[in-house]
Design a protein around this motif. Structure first.
Motif: not given
Ligand SMILES: *Cc1c(COP(=O)(O)O)cnc(C)c1O
Length: 567
Positions: A522-535
């Motif tokens: 995944l690109g940067k923006v995509a990676a950020i949105y994918c990882s943050t939703q579960s914190i």
């Protein structure tokens, strides 16, 4: 009390006698226990207990979410302090910071930062030349050809010419000094009146110009907080759909108003009036709806919200920041909409950005109220200030008269028919894109677009991969979260010949690509949105987001060595 009750209800009341027979031994016991304390001790203890109880009650009232969420967050916060985890988080943050600074430097294209005033001024020609040669070239994205969602709403050359000519005349004006600049004073009043008329405000309707939608919304929230204070509400609360703009959260934060986010219907993405009603309590100082909302472009049921506002006698703010200059013209452009403005008796204020679909340069919005009674609560005064009696209508002190004049000029030059025509083009283009998205079977509309925003998701693949692919095709779309999605806000620039067709073709080929390839990174923006939703502790996401802001203000020409441990 016993004697009082028995004398009133009769000494032979068997039920009462039975109750007292049960209670008497208990009260006796309590009294013998309390005998151990002095009277003053009893007073102090009860005062203390009441105080602790009230603090706990306020603590519970102040919690954003429930006690359980609070505890989860605390545990996460504490564990962040563990030396091992802390070191790990610090080094991750450091890496992020480093990466962000590198990105910024890359986009400087080798140009060094100016650190000091030039000791000798450059003069006019050299200054303009420097801007042209060293700054304008930093922009790669061609927003003029419609590559960007929202952002720039319509910048044709005529408007650029008009507004720069107007700027020339009003560059030094300041409506704070209405006596020195009666011209901009008159223009501001006229802009507010013209926009109030668009939203069917009567003679009592009024408002002010502001620097943007955020200021308009925050001022309305501030006004309603003052109104609540004047009614004796000590801890005002606001109730808004979860899709309402972040400016409401900003207002809640700045003005200490507790905010309740009401979940929206999962299909229509509109707030359900019944659900919203269940959040209202005696502290509620305002409710709000969007027309339309930013994420999915659907319009909340303002008619029903107005009814609730009337029933409970609570102010209702309609956020028409984004689409105000479209919805006001949609009827004349041949599109039907339910009522959303001052024609509804419960609507007490409306925010409408002239710097979006009004096509004025940025820094311009209007906040309207049903009557001056509401607007009064927006004003501020410091009447004993040694510098004189001070009053100001909005957040700013001095204001740019040029923004008022440019707004006035833009509205006057386009005119009613002009706006109707552009509105028709934009809604037609939106419907064209909507239809195309519906025909791509791997994509799903997140809501039926009521105005100009088309939001979509996918159950076939990670939607942020589509965002990545569209970015590499030169498009600049918006990422949505909770739930994940992508949207395009259609502007006048997308109505230019061939733009919408190009968008649809690129969308189709991107989807096809994704479906035919194995998972890539995944690109940067995509990676950020994918990882943050579960914190659970969102403060760490804020930390990273703030690093981005820091990086924007960074003026070091070399990235700091990795792992310096400083933030
Ligand atoms: C853009 C927008 C606002 C306010 O934004 P500003 O950037 O401050 O002008 C408020 N509400 C909605 C729905 C918006 O789209």
């Amino acid at each position: 009390m016993k004697e009082f009750l028995l004398s009133r209800l009769g000494h032979d009341n068997t039920l009462l006698n039975e109750i007292f027979n049960k209670i008497d031994p208990i009260t006796q016991q309590i009294l013998t226990r309390l005998d151990r304390y002095e009277r003053w001790e009893l007073v102090v203890i009860s005062v203390l207990m009441t105080y602790v109880g009230m603090r706990f009650r306020y603590f519970l009232l102040d919690l954003d979410k429930g006690l359980w969420d609070y505890m989860k967050k605390q545990v996460f916060k504490l564990s962040k302090k563990l030396p091992f985890l802390n070191a790990k988080i610090m080094s991750e943050l450091d890496k992020t910071k480093h990466g962000l600074e590198e990105d910024i430097l890359k986009s400087n294209k080798g140009e060094l930062f100016v650190q000091k005033l030039p000791s000798l001024g450059l003069g006019i020609d050299k200054t303009l030349e420097t801007i042209e040669q060293k700054y304008v070239k930093l922009n790669d994205l061609n927003w003029k050809n419609g590559a960007v969602s929202g952002c720039v709403y319509g910048a044709d050359d005529n408007l650029t010419l008009l507004t720069t000519k107007v700027y020339e005349k009003f560059a030094w004006s300041n409506p704070m000094h209405a006596d020195v600049f009666p011209d901009v004073r008159k223009m501001e009043a006229e802009v507010v009146r013209m926009v109030c008329n668009l939203f069917h405000g009567d003679e009592d309707s009024c408002g002010t110009m502001t620097t943007g939608g955020t200021e308009s919304i925050m001022l309305a929230c501030k006004a309603y907080r003052e109104l609540a204070y004047s009614k004796g509400i000590q801890r005002p609360e606001m109730v808004v759909p979860v899709t309402a703009h972040a400016a409401f959260d900003k207002a809640a934060n700045f003005f200490r108003i507790k905010i309740h986010h009401v979940p929206v219907d999962p299909i229509t993405k509109k707030v359900n009036p019944k659900v919203l009603k269940s959040y209202i309590n005696s502290n509620t100082c305002m409710i709000a709806g969007s027309a339309p909302n930013f994420p999915h472009g659907s319009i909340d049921p303002i008619e029903q919200l107005s009814k609730i506002a009337c029933d409970y006698k609570i102010p209702l703010h309609v956020d028409a920041c984004l689409g105000g200059f479209l919805i006001a013209f949609m009827q004349d452009a041949g599109f039907k909409l339910p009522l959303f403005d001052f024609r509804l008796p419960g609507v007490t204020s409306i925010s409408c950005d002239t710097h979006k679909y009004g096509y004025t340069p940025k820094g311009s919005s209007v906040i309207m109220y049903r009557s001056t009674e509401y607007r009064k609560n927006q004003y501020f005064s410091a009447v004993e200030w040694p510098g004189g009696i001070y009053v100001s209508p909005t957040f700013a002190g001095s204001r740019a008269g040029s923004l008022i004049a440019m707004t006035w000029a833009t509205l006057m030059s386009i005119g009613h028919e002009g706006y109707v025509k552009i509105t028709k083009d934009i809604i037609d283009t939106t419907r064209y894109i909507t239809k195309a998205v519906e025909e791509i079977k791997e994509l799903k509309l997140m809501a039926r677009p009521d105005v100009s925003v088309v939001a979509f998701e996918s159950s076939e693949f990670n939607i942020f991969r589509l965002l990545d692919d569209m970015t590499s095709k030169g498009w600049h779309l918006n990422a949505l979260q909770n739930p994940s999605g992508v949207h395009i806000a259609v502007t006048k620039l997308h109505t230019l010949p061939g733009v919408a067709e190009r968008f649809v073709n690129d969308l189709k080929s991107a989807v096809k690509d994704i479906m035919s390839k194995d998972d890539r990174q995944l690109g940067k923006v995509a990676a950020i949105y994918c990882s943050t939703q579960s914190i659970p502790d969102k403060s760490i996401i804020a930390d990273v987001a703030y690093l981005f802001l820091d990086a924007c203000y960074n003026t070091k020409d070399k990235p700091i060595a990795n792992g310096s441990g400083k933030h």
